[in-house]
Design a protein around this motif. Structure first.
Motif, mmCIF file in Angstrom:
data_model
loop_
_atom_site.group_PDB
_atom_site.id
_atom_site.type_symbol
_atom_site.label_atom_id
_atom_site.label_comp_id
_atom_site.label_asym_id
_atom_site.label_seq_id
_atom_site.Cartn_x
_atom_site.Cartn_y
_atom_site.Cartn_z
ATOM 1 N N HIS A 1 0.770 -1.364 0.074
ATOM 2 C CA HIS A 1 0.128 0.059 0.045
ATOM 3 C C HIS A 1 0.794 1.216 -0.029
ATOM 4 C CE1 HIS A 1 0.800 0.361 4.184
ATOM 5 N NE2 HIS A 1 0.226 -0.917 4.601
ATOM 6 N N THR A 2 2.110 0.944 -0.368
ATOM 7 C CA THR A 2 2.881 2.345 -0.600
ATOM 8 C C THR A 2 2.304 3.519 -1.350
ATOM 9 O OG1 THR A 2 4.857 0.918 -0.471
ATOM 10 C CG2 THR A 2 5.130 3.207 -1.146
ATOM 11 N N GLU A 3 1.601 3.036 -2.456
ATOM 12 C CA GLU A 3 1.181 4.200 -3.351
ATOM 13 C C GLU A 3 -0.130 4.556 -3.010
ATOM 14 O OE1 GLU A 3 2.817 5.458 -5.505
ATOM 15 O OE2 GLU A 3 4.605 4.326 -6.002
ATOM 16 N N TYR A 4 -0.921 4.003 -1.955
ATOM 17 C CA TYR A 4 -2.345 4.353 -1.922
ATOM 18 C C TYR A 4 -2.285 5.328 -0.576
ATOM 19 C CZ TYR A 4 -3.743 0.443 -4.607
ATOM 20 O OH TYR A 4 -4.058 -0.309 -5.731
ATOM 21 N N SER A 5 -3.380 6.264 -0.775
ATOM 22 C CA SER A 5 -3.643 7.161 0.396
ATOM 23 C C SER A 5 -5.090 7.391 0.530
ATOM 24 C CB SER A 5 -2.698 8.427 0.002
ATOM 25 O OG SER A 5 -3.329 8.901 -1.278
ATOM 26 N N GLY A 6 -5.346 8.294 1.303
ATOM 27 C CA GLY A 6 -6.734 8.641 1.549
ATOM 28 C C GLY A 6 -7.639 7.257 1.875
ATOM 29 N N ILE A 7 -8.876 7.283 1.094
ATOM 30 C CA ILE A 7 -10.072 6.281 1.393
ATOM 31 C C ILE A 7 -9.638 4.929 0.769
ATOM 32 C CG2 ILE A 7 -11.304 7.000 -0.704
ATOM 33 C CD1 ILE A 7 -12.660 6.199 2.734
ATOM 34 N N LYS A 8 -8.554 4.993 -0.339
ATOM 35 C CA LYS A 8 -8.287 3.677 -0.977
ATOM 36 C C LYS A 8 -7.324 2.807 0.266
ATOM 37 C CE LYS A 8 -6.611 5.528 -4.676
ATOM 38 N NZ LYS A 8 -7.190 6.868 -4.352
ATOM 39 N N PHE A 9 -6.382 3.863 0.798
ATOM 40 C CA PHE A 9 -5.688 3.033 1.883
ATOM 41 C C PHE A 9 -6.503 2.743 3.095
ATOM 42 C CE2 PHE A 9 -3.371 3.777 6.027
ATOM 43 C CZ PHE A 9 -2.387 2.749 5.822
ATOM 44 N N VAL A 10 -7.681 3.366 3.225
ATOM 45 C CA VAL A 10 -8.525 3.085 4.514
ATOM 46 C C VAL A 10 -9.294 1.711 4.133
ATOM 47 C CG1 VAL A 10 -10.611 3.523 5.568
ATOM 48 C CG2 VAL A 10 -8.852 5.110 5.263
ATOM 49 N N LEU A 11 -9.373 1.421 2.826
ATOM 50 C CA LEU A 11 -10.162 0.047 2.408
ATOM 51 C C LEU A 11 -9.205 -0.995 2.787
ATOM 52 C CD1 LEU A 11 -12.105 0.853 -0.857
ATOM 53 C CD2 LEU A 11 -12.781 1.002 1.569
ATOM 54 N N PHE A 12 -7.919 -0.990 2.283
ATOM 55 C CA PHE A 12 -6.782 -1.921 2.842
ATOM 56 C C PHE A 12 -6.819 -2.201 4.210
ATOM 57 C CE2 PHE A 12 -4.418 -1.524 -1.247
ATOM 58 C CZ PHE A 12 -4.521 -2.724 -1.893
ATOM 59 N N PHE A 13 -7.016 -0.933 5.093
ATOM 60 C CA PHE A 13 -6.619 -0.967 6.527
ATOM 61 C C PHE A 13 -7.874 -1.766 7.023
ATOM 62 C CE2 PHE A 13 -5.365 0.972 10.310
ATOM 63 C CZ PHE A 13 -4.008 0.698 10.282
ATOM 64 N N LEU A 14 -8.823 -1.281 6.525
ATOM 65 C CA LEU A 14 -10.177 -2.083 7.158
ATOM 66 C C LEU A 14 -10.248 -3.684 6.786
ATOM 67 C CD1 LEU A 14 -12.329 -0.343 8.547
ATOM 68 C CD2 LEU A 14 -13.823 -0.610 6.401
ATOM 69 N N ALA A 15 -9.658 -3.969 5.614
ATOM 70 C CA ALA A 15 -9.640 -5.413 5.270
ATOM 71 C C ALA A 15 -8.712 -6.018 6.245
ATOM 72 C CB ALA A 15 -8.899 -5.551 3.700
ATOM 73 N N GLU A 16 -7.820 -5.637 6.756
ATOM 74 C CA GLU A 16 -6.562 -6.080 7.791
ATOM 75 C C GLU A 16 -7.543 -6.306 8.884
ATOM 76 O OE1 GLU A 16 -2.776 -4.268 7.776
ATOM 77 O OE2 GLU A 16 -2.509 -5.060 9.777
ATOM 78 N N TYR A 17 -7.960 -5.324 9.301
ATOM 79 C CA TYR A 17 -8.879 -5.200 10.556
ATOM 80 C C TYR A 17 -9.741 -6.404 10.636
ATOM 81 C CZ TYR A 17 -5.901 -1.978 13.088
ATOM 82 O OH TYR A 17 -4.730 -1.492 13.714
ATOM 83 N N THR A 18 -10.590 -6.307 9.556
ATOM 84 C CA THR A 18 -11.679 -7.294 9.452
ATOM 85 C C THR A 18 -11.130 -8.667 9.345
ATOM 86 O OG1 THR A 18 -12.716 -5.927 7.854
ATOM 87 C CG2 THR A 18 -13.654 -8.103 7.934
ATOM 88 N N HIS A 19 -10.131 -8.960 8.778
ATOM 89 C CA HIS A 19 -9.214 -10.192 9.070
ATOM 90 C C HIS A 19 -8.994 -10.706 10.263
ATOM 91 C CE1 HIS A 19 -7.936 -10.837 4.569
ATOM 92 N NE2 HIS A 19 -9.026 -11.713 4.968
ATOM 93 N N ILE A 20 -8.451 -9.554 11.214
ATOM 94 C CA ILE A 20 -8.136 -9.918 12.392
ATOM 95 C C ILE A 20 -9.516 -10.391 13.290
ATOM 96 C CG2 ILE A 20 -7.340 -8.862 14.667
ATOM 97 C CD1 ILE A 20 -5.707 -7.037 12.941
#
Lengths: 205, 403
Positions: B244-263
């Motif tokens: 997610h180096t190139e991702y920022s803003g809401i797109k980064f949040v989606l990745f982040f949310l996916a990670e926490y959903t996995h947890i």
């Protein structure tokens, strides 16, 4: 060649892992225990800065101040010693003869008409303080110096005197202050005597 | 056409509304949970490191998560010049979608095995391939990461994605193998049945019968969520930000949310498969008539949430207890450690179950592989040491002969 030389190097041996250690579990549990111990200790080492201010040591070299004497006049005698000593060239003094007809100033020959310090150029080395023969300029423990413009950060005589008033009011005098044992030039000249005092008199003589 | 559709809907409504309600609950809770898990994680990390953590926004900093969310929503949408735009936008969506989709078969509260109708704490109750589907779907999330890494057109992102892919494939195997033992004991792939099989007493929980399986499952699950000590795909020191180096803003949040959903998913699975899910001494199973009341249902929900939050806290604390693995160590752990152990454990479980041996022998199947592994490892090390010393003697004698 000699036995002495060959014995200087010691080879470390890797500790042997037992069965439990090879599972990594004891190490993980002890790591977790450390984490939990810190989490429940409830003693943060950080400080809530704007509310809780750090204790600045009294020999801190912060913002300058121009001291006043007992009569409230600027203590500086405009001798240019600090300006000469300053490695950053941030002090600028314009001297003026003391108004002789004013009884308030009758014991002084010169005084600084203007005294400006560029706080942005200053490197806070404290050499002005060391050079001053009358302990008129001092570095205080005021550390949170901020401003919105460069012009604002050039302190003139009034501003420097107000720093003195502020720091005296809060009781945060620098540790280097020599109150009462000042150099000869700042002492009130004995009545009837003119000219510079003889060398060797006083602490700074 | 429209009329038949509406008629169909009205006709199917009694079956439809519990599903829609459960979907609504998941869609409402998961982003909120993700938001507040970042807050809890920051706070916990702060306490572990003798700090205070976020405490400026709202009482105890509770509104910090909201402020973070708001800030990130209002951020500028930056699309780097060199990315493959379609894939670049697809990746975060894919990532979150697969993470959320795995929740379809996950019971987030007590669900009776004899499902008839009405609202239940699961989107799709009574799915007979439940756990299999869950693992299949959640391993799809590798696509989100690898597409993101590829679309970023940046070598650090690509390295992160490749690492992630390798990690996913490697740890998928021990994850599946460790679950098979649990499935075999319960005799069903249905998560409700697996929990029901553990609900008789506290000694029926799988942790007591399959501790090795729990260990392997939890380790591989940590690797699947890309959490420390297995966060190689995004390790800052080597890869800037990873995929997610190139991702920022809401797109980064989606990745982040996916990670926490996995947890969340992993924590739920751990609680459901090994800690008896919603079963707790004193609360009757929801499959029995007296356990089907609302009070017991809510109590069961509370028990499950408590168990899950304990697992989440453990995952967050592990982050500050363990250093990150090196990549070859990561692969070695999966292929040389967990997979053989899981296989041997599985064979042991299979023998015990198929020969109808007493259940206590299951513990032996957990302990025996560990002892065997330890002795084989020491034997291997000893033989390697012997080989090395022989080699060094050889090279020394050669060196002397050259002189």
């Amino acid at each position: 060649m000699s036995n002495k030389k060959t014995k200087t190097v010691k080879w470390g041996e890797e500790p042997k892992l037992g069965m439990l250690d090879a599972l990594y579990l004891p190490a993980i549990v002890s790591g977790l225990a450390t984490a939990v111990r810190h989490a429940v200790s409830g003693k943060p080492t950080t400080r809530q800065y704007p509310e809780v201010e750090p204790e600045i040591p009294p020999n801190y070299r912060g913002v300058h101040r121009l001291n006043r004497d007992e009569q409230g006049r600027v203590k500086c005698v405009a001798c240019y010693m600090c300006q000469t000593a300053c490695p950053a060239n941030c002090i600028e003094i314009i001297a003026a003869p003391a108004p002789k007809d004013d009884p308030h100033w009758k014991d002084r020959d010169k005084y600084p008409a203007t005294f400006t310090i560029d706080e942005l150029r200053c490197i806070y080395c404290g050499m002005c303080e060391e050079a001053c023969p009358v302990d008129a300029i001092e570095l205080t423990s005021v550390y949170d110096l901020t401003g919105l413009t460069r012009k604002e950060m050039v302190f003139d005589k009034e501003k420097l005197l107000s720093v003195f008033d502020e720091t005296v009011k809060t009781g945060k005098d620098p540790v280097r202050t020599n109150r009462g044992t000042l150099g000869p030039a700042s002492e009130e000249a004995p009545t009837g005597r003119q000219g510079p005092p003889p060398p060797g008199r006083g602490k700074h003589g | 056409m429209l009329k038949t559709l509406i008629n169909e809907l009205v006709e199917k409504w009694p079956e439809l509304w519990p599903i829609l309600a459960a979907i609504a609950v998941i869609l409402a809770v998961v982003p909120f949970l993700g938001l507040y898990m970042t807050f809890i994680e920051r706070k916990l990390a702060a306490y572990v490191q003798d700090r205070v953590g976020p405490n400026r926004v709202g009482p105890f900093g509770l509104l910090q998560a909201v402020a973070d969310g708001l800030k990130i929503f209002l951020k500028e949408q930056i699309i780097p010049d060199h990315v493959y735009t379609v894939l670049y936008f697809l990746a975060p969506t894919l990532s979150l979608m697969t993470a959320m989709f795995a929740l379809v078969v996950m019971p987030f509260g007590p669900v009776p095995t004899n499902y008839t109708g009405g609202f239940r704490f699961i989107v799709a109750p009574g799915i007979d391939i439940g756990i299999l589907m869950m693992i299949a779907i959640s391993s799809l999330s590798a696509y989100g990461i690898i597409v993101g890494g590829w679309a970023s057109n940046n070598k650090y992102s690509m390295y992160g994605a490749i690492r992630s892919c390798a990690q996913f494939i490697s740890y998928e195997i021990p994850l599946g193998l460790s679950i098979i033992g649990v499935i075999a004991v319960a005799g069903s792939l249905n998560i409700e049945h697996i929990v029901d099989a553990q609900s008789k007493s506290i000694w029926d929980w799988n942790i007591f019968w399959q501790p090795l399986a729990l260990l392997i499952f939890f380790t591989s699950a940590l690797a699947e969520t890309n959490r420390l000590p297995f966060d190689l795909p995004e390790c800052e020191q080597e890869l800037v930000g990873g995929f997610h180096t190139e991702y920022s803003g809401i797109k980064f949040v989606l990745f982040f949310l996916a990670e926490y959903t996995h947890i969340v998913t992993v924590s739920f699975l751990t609680a459901l498969l090994f800690f008896g899910g919603w079963s707790c001494p004193g609360i009757p199973s929801p499959s029995t008539p007296e356990g089907a009341s609302l009070t017991y249902m809510l109590l069961g929900l509370l028990v499950l949430v408590l168990k899950v939050s304990c697992v989440v806290a453990l995952i967050m604390l592990l982050r500050w207890a363990l250093p990150r693995f090196r990549f070859d160590q990561l692969m070695g752990l999966a292929w040389k450690g967990l997979i053989p152990l899981a296989l041997v454990n599985l064979i042991g479980v299979a023998i015990v179950l198929s020969l109808d041996l007493p259940k206590h022998l299951l513990v032996v199947t957990a302990v025996l592989p560990v002892i065997a592994a330890y002795y084989s490892a020491t034997q291997f090390n000893a033989s390697m040491a012997k080989l090395n010393s022989e080699r060094s003697v050889l090279s020394k004698s050669r060196a002397m002969s050259y002189e």
